[in-house]
Write a protein that holds these residues in place. Structure first.
Motif, mmCIF file in Angstrom:
data_model
loop_
_atom_site.group_PDB
_atom_site.id
_atom_site.type_symbol
_atom_site.label_atom_id
_atom_site.label_comp_id
_atom_site.label_asym_id
_atom_site.label_seq_id
_atom_site.Cartn_x
_atom_site.Cartn_y
_atom_site.Cartn_z
ATOM 1 N N ILE A 80 0.826 -1.208 0.000
ATOM 2 C CA ILE A 80 0.000 0.000 0.000
ATOM 3 C C ILE A 80 0.858 1.254 0.000
ATOM 4 C CG2 ILE A 80 -1.845 -1.203 1.250
ATOM 5 C CD1 ILE A 80 -1.045 0.491 3.748
ATOM 6 N N ASN A 81 0.201 2.382 -0.257
ATOM 7 C CA ASN A 81 0.780 3.688 0.001
ATOM 8 C C ASN A 81 0.115 4.171 1.286
ATOM 9 O OD1 ASN A 81 1.427 6.355 0.285
ATOM 10 N ND2 ASN A 81 0.992 6.913 -1.841
ATOM 11 N N PRO A 82 0.789 4.046 2.422
ATOM 12 C CA PRO A 82 0.153 4.367 3.700
ATOM 13 C C PRO A 82 -0.066 5.854 3.938
ATOM 14 C CG PRO A 82 2.453 3.847 4.052
ATOM 15 C CD PRO A 82 2.166 3.589 2.594
ATOM 16 N N THR A 83 0.320 6.701 2.983
ATOM 17 C CA THR A 83 0.140 8.144 3.138
ATOM 18 C C THR A 83 -1.004 8.690 2.290
ATOM 19 O OG1 THR A 83 1.678 8.767 1.364
ATOM 20 C CG2 THR A 83 2.621 8.384 3.565
ATOM 21 N N ASP A 84 -1.714 7.844 1.602
ATOM 22 C CA ASP A 84 -2.801 8.270 0.709
ATOM 23 C C ASP A 84 -4.111 8.380 1.487
ATOM 24 O OD1 ASP A 84 -4.727 8.642 -1.259
ATOM 25 O OD2 ASP A 84 -3.882 7.144 -2.607
ATOM 26 N N GLU A 85 -4.598 9.583 1.686
ATOM 27 C CA GLU A 85 -5.826 9.811 2.453
ATOM 28 C C GLU A 85 -7.100 9.555 1.647
ATOM 29 O OE1 GLU A 85 -5.643 13.153 5.554
ATOM 30 O OE2 GLU A 85 -4.443 13.884 3.860
ATOM 31 N N GLY A 86 -6.998 9.549 0.335
ATOM 32 C CA GLY A 86 -8.198 9.503 -0.495
ATOM 33 C C GLY A 86 -8.589 8.149 -1.025
ATOM 34 N N SER A 88 -6.856 4.199 -2.377
ATOM 35 C CA SER A 88 -5.660 3.416 -2.686
ATOM 36 C C SER A 88 -5.493 3.310 -4.193
ATOM 37 C CB SER A 88 -5.759 2.017 -2.084
ATOM 38 O OG SER A 88 -5.795 2.069 -0.688
ATOM 39 N N PHE A 89 -4.463 3.982 -4.677
ATOM 40 C CA PHE A 89 -4.110 3.941 -6.090
ATOM 41 C C PHE A 89 -5.295 4.399 -6.943
ATOM 42 C CE2 PHE A 89 -1.530 0.968 -3.675
ATOM 43 C CZ PHE A 89 -0.299 1.564 -3.846
ATOM 44 N N LEU A 90 -5.704 3.627 -7.911
ATOM 45 C CA LEU A 90 -6.805 4.012 -8.794
ATOM 46 C C LEU A 90 -8.148 4.046 -8.060
ATOM 47 C CD1 LEU A 90 -7.534 4.599 -11.776
ATOM 48 C CD2 LEU A 90 -7.873 2.150 -12.072
ATOM 49 N N ASP A 91 -8.280 3.264 -7.009
ATOM 50 C CA ASP A 91 -9.534 3.175 -6.261
ATOM 51 C C ASP A 91 -9.621 4.328 -5.268
ATOM 52 O OD1 ASP A 91 -10.427 0.740 -7.451
ATOM 53 O OD2 ASP A 91 -8.910 -0.298 -6.269
ATOM 54 N N ARG A 92 -10.622 5.172 -5.443
ATOM 55 C CA ARG A 92 -10.753 6.364 -4.619
ATOM 56 C C ARG A 92 -11.989 6.246 -3.740
ATOM 57 N NH1 ARG A 92 -6.242 7.079 -4.290
ATOM 58 N NH2 ARG A 92 -6.608 9.070 -3.289
ATOM 59 N N GLY A 93 -11.909 6.819 -2.556
ATOM 60 C CA GLY A 93 -13.022 6.832 -1.633
ATOM 61 C C GLY A 93 -12.696 6.120 -0.339
ATOM 62 N N ASN A 94 -13.496 6.402 0.677
ATOM 63 C CA ASN A 94 -13.299 5.845 2.010
ATOM 64 C C ASN A 94 -13.357 4.318 2.020
ATOM 65 O OD1 ASN A 94 -12.926 6.307 4.878
ATOM 66 N ND2 ASN A 94 -15.047 5.636 5.109
ATOM 67 N N GLN A 95 -14.105 3.733 1.110
ATOM 68 C CA GLN A 95 -14.219 2.276 1.055
ATOM 69 C C GLN A 95 -12.902 1.620 0.617
ATOM 70 O OE1 GLN A 95 -15.601 4.501 -0.968
ATOM 71 N NE2 GLN A 95 -16.205 3.674 -2.954
#
Length: 181
Positions: A80-86, A88-95
Protein backbone atom coordinates in the motif's frame (compact mmCIF):
# COMPACT_ATOMS: atom_id res chain seq x y z
CA UNK A 1 -3.89 -28.74 14.69
CA UNK A 2 -2.56 -25.40 15.93
CA UNK A 3 -4.91 -22.60 16.90
CA UNK A 4 -5.24 -20.03 14.12
CA UNK A 5 -5.22 -16.29 14.71
CA UNK A 6 -7.06 -13.70 12.62
CA UNK A 7 -5.78 -10.46 11.10
CA UNK A 8 -7.82 -8.00 9.04
CA UNK A 9 -6.39 -5.40 6.67
CA UNK A 10 -7.86 -2.76 4.35
CA UNK A 11 -5.65 -1.54 1.57
CA UNK A 12 -7.79 -0.71 -1.41
CA UNK A 13 -8.94 -3.37 -3.79
CA UNK A 14 -9.28 -6.65 -1.92
CA UNK A 15 -8.28 -8.60 -5.03
CA UNK A 16 -4.80 -7.10 -4.80
CA UNK A 17 -4.57 -7.47 -1.05
CA UNK A 18 -5.65 -11.12 -1.15
CA UNK A 19 -3.00 -12.01 -3.70
CA UNK A 20 -0.25 -10.50 -1.51
CA UNK A 21 -1.05 -12.87 1.37
CA UNK A 22 -1.85 -15.92 -0.71
CA UNK A 23 0.37 -19.00 -0.59
CA UNK A 24 2.62 -17.74 2.23
CA UNK A 25 3.70 -20.39 4.75
CA UNK A 26 1.52 -20.23 7.85
CA UNK A 27 -1.38 -18.48 6.17
CA UNK A 28 -4.24 -20.94 6.09
CA UNK A 29 -6.96 -18.81 4.49
CA UNK A 30 -7.49 -15.34 3.02
CA UNK A 31 -11.09 -14.14 2.71
CA UNK A 32 -12.12 -10.95 0.91
CA UNK A 33 -14.87 -8.96 2.56
CA UNK A 34 -16.08 -5.79 4.19
CA UNK A 35 -15.59 -4.26 7.64
CA UNK A 36 -15.99 -1.00 9.47
CA UNK A 37 -19.39 0.24 8.36
CA UNK A 38 -22.86 0.61 9.73
CA UNK A 39 -24.98 -1.48 7.36
CA UNK A 40 -25.72 -5.13 8.07
CA UNK A 41 -24.62 -7.64 5.46
CA UNK A 42 -23.52 -5.19 2.75
CA UNK A 43 -22.80 -6.37 -0.77
CA UNK A 44 -20.20 -5.18 -3.24
CA UNK A 45 -22.59 -2.76 -4.94
CA UNK A 46 -23.49 -1.24 -1.55
CA UNK A 47 -19.89 -0.80 -0.42
CA UNK A 48 -18.78 0.64 -3.78
CA UNK A 49 -21.11 3.61 -3.28
CA UNK A 50 -18.98 4.71 -0.34
CA UNK A 51 -22.14 5.25 1.70
CA UNK A 52 -21.98 2.24 4.05
CA UNK A 53 -18.79 3.18 5.90
CA UNK A 54 -17.25 -0.22 5.13
CA UNK A 55 -13.82 -0.78 3.68
CA UNK A 56 -12.84 -3.58 1.36
CA UNK A 57 -10.71 -5.85 3.54
CA UNK A 58 -8.96 -9.17 3.60
CA UNK A 59 -9.28 -11.36 6.63
CA UNK A 60 -6.20 -13.52 7.09
CA UNK A 61 -6.31 -16.71 9.18
CA UNK A 62 -2.78 -17.66 10.17
CA UNK A 63 -0.75 -19.96 12.35
CA UNK A 64 1.32 -17.71 14.66
CA UNK A 65 3.81 -20.54 15.17
CA UNK A 66 4.74 -20.29 11.48
CA UNK A 67 4.17 -16.63 10.57
CA UNK A 68 4.02 -13.76 13.02
CA UNK A 69 1.66 -10.81 13.07
CA UNK A 70 4.70 -8.58 12.49
CA UNK A 71 5.38 -10.55 9.30
CA UNK A 72 1.79 -9.96 8.22
CA UNK A 73 2.18 -6.23 8.88
CA UNK A 74 5.28 -6.20 6.70
CA UNK A 75 3.38 -7.92 3.87
CA UNK A 76 0.47 -5.52 4.34
CA UNK A 77 2.42 -2.27 4.37
CA UNK A 78 4.55 -3.39 1.41
CA UNK A 79 1.38 -3.48 -0.72
CA UNK A 80 0.00 0.00 0.00
CA UNK A 81 0.78 3.69 0.00
CA UNK A 82 0.15 4.37 3.70
CA UNK A 83 0.14 8.14 3.14
CA UNK A 84 -2.80 8.27 0.71
CA UNK A 85 -5.83 9.81 2.45
CA UNK A 86 -8.20 9.50 -0.50
CA UNK A 87 -8.17 5.77 -1.13
CA UNK A 88 -5.66 3.42 -2.69
CA UNK A 89 -4.11 3.94 -6.09
CA UNK A 90 -6.80 4.01 -8.79
CA UNK A 91 -9.53 3.18 -6.26
CA UNK A 92 -10.75 6.36 -4.62
CA UNK A 93 -13.02 6.83 -1.63
CA UNK A 94 -13.30 5.84 2.01
CA UNK A 95 -14.22 2.28 1.05
CA UNK A 96 -10.66 1.92 -0.29
CA UNK A 97 -8.89 3.46 2.73
CA UNK A 98 -5.95 1.81 4.40
CA UNK A 99 -6.68 0.43 7.85
CA UNK A 100 -5.49 -2.23 10.22
CA UNK A 101 -8.46 -3.73 12.06
CA UNK A 102 -6.99 -5.20 15.22
CA UNK A 103 -8.42 -8.26 16.98
CA UNK A 104 -6.28 -8.01 20.13
CA UNK A 105 -4.52 -5.28 22.08
CA UNK A 106 -1.21 -6.79 21.01
CA UNK A 107 -2.15 -6.42 17.34
CA UNK A 108 -3.10 -2.80 18.01
CA UNK A 109 0.26 -2.08 19.63
CA UNK A 110 2.21 -3.82 16.87
CA UNK A 111 0.31 -1.91 14.17
CA UNK A 112 0.95 1.42 15.92
CA UNK A 113 4.64 0.53 16.26
CA UNK A 114 4.88 -0.35 12.55
CA UNK A 115 3.32 2.98 11.61
CA UNK A 116 5.75 4.80 13.90
CA UNK A 117 8.67 2.95 12.31
CA UNK A 118 7.53 3.99 8.83
CA UNK A 119 7.11 7.61 9.93
CA UNK A 120 10.48 7.60 11.71
CA UNK A 121 12.19 6.21 8.61
CA UNK A 122 11.24 9.35 6.62
CA UNK A 123 10.78 7.18 3.54
CA UNK A 124 7.68 9.22 2.68
CA UNK A 125 7.29 13.00 2.46
CA UNK A 126 3.94 12.78 4.26
CA UNK A 127 2.93 11.01 7.48
CA UNK A 128 1.22 7.64 7.51
CA UNK A 129 -2.58 7.98 7.55
CA UNK A 130 -3.38 4.27 7.81
CA UNK A 131 -6.09 3.89 10.43
CA UNK A 132 -5.84 1.47 13.34
CA UNK A 133 -9.34 0.43 14.34
CA UNK A 134 -10.86 -2.27 16.47
CA UNK A 135 -12.17 -5.15 14.38
CA UNK A 136 -15.94 -5.26 14.15
CA UNK A 137 -18.25 -7.61 12.30
CA UNK A 138 -16.74 -9.04 9.13
CA UNK A 139 -18.92 -9.65 6.09
CA UNK A 140 -17.45 -11.99 3.47
CA UNK A 141 -17.60 -10.68 -0.08
CA UNK A 142 -19.50 -12.47 -2.78
CA UNK A 143 -17.99 -15.73 -4.03
CA UNK A 144 -16.83 -14.25 -7.35
CA UNK A 145 -14.48 -11.94 -5.39
CA UNK A 146 -12.82 -14.79 -3.48
CA UNK A 147 -9.46 -15.77 -5.03
CA UNK A 148 -10.17 -13.43 -7.94
CA UNK A 149 -6.47 -13.31 -8.83
CA UNK A 150 -6.53 -17.09 -9.37
CA UNK A 151 -9.90 -17.35 -11.10
CA UNK A 152 -9.28 -14.42 -13.48
CA UNK A 153 -5.50 -14.05 -13.78
CA UNK A 154 -5.49 -11.99 -16.99
CA UNK A 155 -8.07 -9.49 -15.77
CA UNK A 156 -6.41 -9.33 -12.35
CA UNK A 157 -2.95 -8.66 -13.78
CA UNK A 158 -4.33 -5.97 -16.07
CA UNK A 159 -6.13 -4.32 -13.15
CA UNK A 160 -3.11 -4.52 -10.82
CA UNK A 161 -0.80 -2.98 -13.40
CA UNK A 162 -3.31 -0.38 -14.59
CA UNK A 163 -4.15 0.79 -11.08
CA UNK A 164 -0.58 1.92 -10.42
CA UNK A 165 -0.26 -0.36 -7.39
CA UNK A 166 2.36 -2.69 -8.84
CA UNK A 167 4.65 0.07 -10.10
CA UNK A 168 4.43 1.84 -6.71
CA UNK A 169 5.18 -1.35 -4.81
CA UNK A 170 8.14 -2.15 -7.06
CA UNK A 171 9.50 1.40 -6.80
CA UNK A 172 9.02 2.02 -3.07
CA UNK A 173 9.01 -1.25 -1.16
CA UNK A 174 12.37 -2.86 -1.86
CA UNK A 175 14.53 -4.95 0.48
CA UNK A 176 16.14 -1.81 1.94
CA UNK A 177 12.84 -0.16 2.83
CA UNK A 178 11.43 -3.36 4.33
CA UNK A 179 14.27 -3.35 6.88
CA UNK A 180 12.58 -0.50 8.74
CA UNK A 181 10.35 -3.09 10.42
Amino acid sequence: MNQLNTATFAGGCFWCMASAFDDKPGIEQVVSGYMGGDVDNPGYEDVCTGNTGHAEVVQVHFDPNIITYQDLLKIYFSQINPTDEGGSFLDRGNQYRSAVFYHTEEQKQLALEAIQQIDDSKMFDKPVVTQVQEAVEFFPAEEYHQDYHKKNPIQYKSYSLGSGRQSFVNRVWDEKSLKIF
